[in-house]
Design a protein around this motif. Sequence first.
Motif, PDB file in Angstrom:
ATOM      1  N   CYS A 124       5.402   0.820 -14.483  1.00  0.00           N
ATOM      2  CA  CYS A 124       4.779   2.147 -14.728  1.00  0.00           C
ATOM      3  C   CYS A 124       5.394   2.930 -13.565  1.00  0.00           C
ATOM      4  CB  CYS A 124       3.357   2.408 -14.717  1.00  0.00           C
ATOM      5  SG  CYS A 124       2.679   3.947 -14.500  1.00  0.00           S
ATOM      6  N   LYS A 125       5.976   4.044 -13.567  1.00  0.00           N
ATOM      7  CA  LYS A 125       6.780   4.683 -12.612  1.00  0.00           C
ATOM      8  C   LYS A 125       5.692   5.213 -11.463  1.00  0.00           C
ATOM      9  CE  LYS A 125       7.405   9.339 -14.364  1.00  0.00           C
ATOM     10  NZ  LYS A 125       8.482  10.504 -14.711  1.00  0.00           N
ATOM     11  N   ILE A 126       4.391   5.507 -11.881  1.00  0.00           N
ATOM     12  CA  ILE A 126       3.448   6.034 -10.953  1.00  0.00           C
ATOM     13  C   ILE A 126       2.912   4.897 -10.163  1.00  0.00           C
ATOM     14  CG2 ILE A 126       1.604   7.160 -10.545  1.00  0.00           C
ATOM     15  CD1 ILE A 126       2.332   9.136 -12.612  1.00  0.00           C
ATOM     16  N   CYS A 127       2.111   4.007 -10.944  1.00  0.00           N
ATOM     17  CA  CYS A 127       1.139   2.887 -10.398  1.00  0.00           C
ATOM     18  C   CYS A 127       1.704   1.579 -10.261  1.00  0.00           C
ATOM     19  CB  CYS A 127      -0.292   2.843 -11.342  1.00  0.00           C
ATOM     20  SG  CYS A 127      -0.001   2.073 -12.952  1.00  0.00           S
ATOM     21  N   TYR A 165      -1.545  14.615  -7.824  1.00  0.00           N
ATOM     22  CA  TYR A 165      -1.898  14.395  -6.339  1.00  0.00           C
ATOM     23  C   TYR A 165      -1.327  13.012  -5.769  1.00  0.00           C
ATOM     24  CZ  TYR A 165      -5.111  18.109  -6.530  1.00  0.00           C
ATOM     25  OH  TYR A 165      -5.650  19.372  -6.462  1.00  0.00           O
ATOM     26  N   LEU A 166      -1.292  11.937  -6.529  1.00  0.00           N
ATOM     27  CA  LEU A 166      -0.667  10.755  -6.154  1.00  0.00           C
ATOM     28  C   LEU A 166       0.665  10.506  -6.801  1.00  0.00           C
ATOM     29  CD1 LEU A 166      -0.858   8.006  -4.459  1.00  0.00           C
ATOM     30  CD2 LEU A 166      -1.800   7.023  -6.672  1.00  0.00           C
ATOM     31  N   ASP A 167       1.898  10.575  -5.839  1.00  0.00           N
ATOM     32  CA  ASP A 167       3.007  10.794  -6.408  1.00  0.00           C
ATOM     33  C   ASP A 167       3.648   9.335  -6.968  1.00  0.00           C
ATOM     34  OD1 ASP A 167       4.109  13.519  -5.668  1.00  0.00           O
ATOM     35  OD2 ASP A 167       3.416  12.703  -3.837  1.00  0.00           O
ATOM     36  N   ILE A 168       3.113   8.264  -6.230  1.00  0.00           N
ATOM     37  CA  ILE A 168       3.642   7.098  -6.737  1.00  0.00           C
ATOM     38  C   ILE A 168       2.908   5.871  -5.829  1.00  0.00           C
ATOM     39  CG2 ILE A 168       5.658   6.763  -5.165  1.00  0.00           C
ATOM     40  CD1 ILE A 168       7.160   5.104  -7.375  1.00  0.00           C
ATOM     41  N   ASN A 169       2.604   4.943  -6.522  1.00  0.00           N
ATOM     42  CA  ASN A 169       1.828   3.687  -5.889  1.00  0.00           C
ATOM     43  C   ASN A 169       3.046   2.551  -5.825  1.00  0.00           C
ATOM     44  OD1 ASN A 169      -0.236   1.788  -4.909  1.00  0.00           O
ATOM     45  ND2 ASN A 169       0.289   0.828  -6.658  1.00  0.00           N
ATOM     46  N   HIS A 170       3.188   2.110  -4.845  1.00  0.00           N
ATOM     47  CA  HIS A 170       4.175   0.642  -4.575  1.00  0.00           C
ATOM     48  C   HIS A 170       3.233  -0.351  -4.472  1.00  0.00           C
ATOM     49  CE1 HIS A 170       7.529   3.599  -3.881  1.00  0.00           C
ATOM     50  NE2 HIS A 170       6.889   4.280  -3.077  1.00  0.00           N
ATOM     51  N   LEU A 224       2.010   8.305   3.607  1.00  0.00           N
ATOM     52  CA  LEU A 224       1.859   6.870   2.937  1.00  0.00           C
ATOM     53  C   LEU A 224       0.398   6.369   3.060  1.00  0.00           C
ATOM     54  CD1 LEU A 224       3.443   4.796   0.875  1.00  0.00           C
ATOM     55  CD2 LEU A 224       3.856   3.554   2.984  1.00  0.00           C
ATOM     56  N   LEU A 225      -0.242   6.378   2.074  1.00  0.00           N
ATOM     57  CA  LEU A 225      -1.499   5.492   2.170  1.00  0.00           C
ATOM     58  C   LEU A 225      -1.382   3.844   2.261  1.00  0.00           C
ATOM     59  CD1 LEU A 225      -3.457   7.722  -0.449  1.00  0.00           C
ATOM     60  CD2 LEU A 225      -3.582   7.833   2.008  1.00  0.00           C
ATOM     61  N   ILE A 226      -2.193   3.259   2.994  1.00  0.00           N
ATOM     62  CA  ILE A 226      -2.251   1.809   2.989  1.00  0.00           C
ATOM     63  C   ILE A 226      -3.514   1.253   2.416  1.00  0.00           C
ATOM     64  CG2 ILE A 226      -1.668  -0.312   4.139  1.00  0.00           C
ATOM     65  CD1 ILE A 226       0.778   1.454   3.969  1.00  0.00           C
ATOM     66  N   LEU A 245       1.098   2.423  -0.735  1.00  0.00           N
ATOM     67  CA  LEU A 245       1.456   1.115  -0.673  1.00  0.00           C
ATOM     68  C   LEU A 245       0.443   0.063  -0.603  1.00  0.00           C
ATOM     69  CD1 LEU A 245       3.561  -1.184  -0.437  1.00  0.00           C
ATOM     70  CD2 LEU A 245       3.774  -0.704   2.122  1.00  0.00           C
ATOM     71  N   THR A 246       0.380  -0.813  -1.536  1.00  0.00           N
ATOM     72  CA  THR A 246      -0.940  -1.664  -1.805  1.00  0.00           C
ATOM     73  C   THR A 246      -0.356  -3.237  -1.936  1.00  0.00           C
ATOM     74  OG1 THR A 246      -1.080  -1.457  -4.149  1.00  0.00           O
ATOM     75  CG2 THR A 246      -2.384  -0.111  -2.825  1.00  0.00           C
ATOM     76  N   LEU A 247      -1.070  -4.146  -1.875  1.00  0.00           N
ATOM     77  CA  LEU A 247      -0.317  -5.560  -1.477  1.00  0.00           C
ATOM     78  C   LEU A 247      -0.385  -5.965  -3.056  1.00  0.00           C
ATOM     79  CD1 LEU A 247      -2.218  -7.153   1.300  1.00  0.00           C
ATOM     80  CD2 LEU A 247       0.155  -6.356   1.126  1.00  0.00           C
ATOM     81  N   ALA A 248      -1.415  -5.488  -3.839  1.00  0.00           N
ATOM     82  CA  ALA A 248      -1.595  -6.027  -5.299  1.00  0.00           C
ATOM     83  C   ALA A 248      -1.783  -4.809  -6.159  1.00  0.00           C
ATOM     84  CB  ALA A 248      -2.371  -7.257  -5.441  1.00  0.00           C
ATOM     85  N   ARG A 249      -1.494  -5.083  -7.366  1.00  0.00           N
ATOM     86  CA  ARG A 249      -1.973  -4.240  -8.738  1.00  0.00           C
ATOM     87  C   ARG A 249      -2.617  -4.958  -9.813  1.00  0.00           C
ATOM     88  NH1 ARG A 249      -3.328  -1.623 -12.285  1.00  0.00           N
ATOM     89  NH2 ARG A 249      -2.537  -0.089 -13.343  1.00  0.00           N
TER      90      ARG A 249
END
Length: 238
Positions: free
Chosen positions: A50-53, A85-90, A204-206, A234-238
């Motif tokens: 997914c291009k966002i999450c 509001y949230l552009d993208i989550n890596h 960038l939110l962590i 940027l999150t460690l896991a999804r």
Amino acid sequence: MSLFLQDYCLICHDSIQPAIGWKAIFSEEKELLICPTCEGKFEKIEGEKCKICSRLFRHLDERFRHVDLCHDCVRWEEDSEWQGYLDINHSVFLYNDFFKEVMAKYKFRGDYVLAKLFAEIIKESLRRINPDLLVPIPLSSERLYERGFNQAEALILESGLTPANLLTRIHLEKQSKKSRAERIHIPQVFQVNQQTELTGKEILLIDDIYTTGSTLRHAAKLLKERGAKSVCSLTLAR
């Protein structure tokens, strides 16, 4: 004499016996922090997503895929209260059983040293993202006292970087105890430091884990309402 600064795996605590030519994906070869066995249990997010999450499409029923978005992100973006509001989550890793065990040790059993394990991952990701400000998702004062440290802030600090602590959090019941619907519909849980100028900033939110995206969107909404140009995570896991 050992050739490495760290001889024992930070996760299983077994001595590290690296094969010739083996290099950890988590750190430079001069300081091995994880054994090959534990490293092999992490699953990196690779492939169509997914291009966002960052949700992997190969783990998703085709009925819940909408071109390049997952069904959850479509619902977020169709909601006028949360759209854009949230552009993208890596995210780096899949939240498998092994990762869940590691996070339990890190977050709930206070094993702060595990933040070192992810330092190179954070720095590598930031070379591609290059934000103006790194904002850790905060804990409430009650939760911070209970755990002893903020796991998101620790990831930034152990990467040799400076966190911008722009947000404070209202104490609520643990997110892990809530259902998906309850997480999505919780009231605003953050407040913004009024002294910080955010106009035009790329933030960038962590955080450690992306679950429903509710927490990150609450933070992103406040920051964009204060003038931030973009808010990614940027999150460690999804």
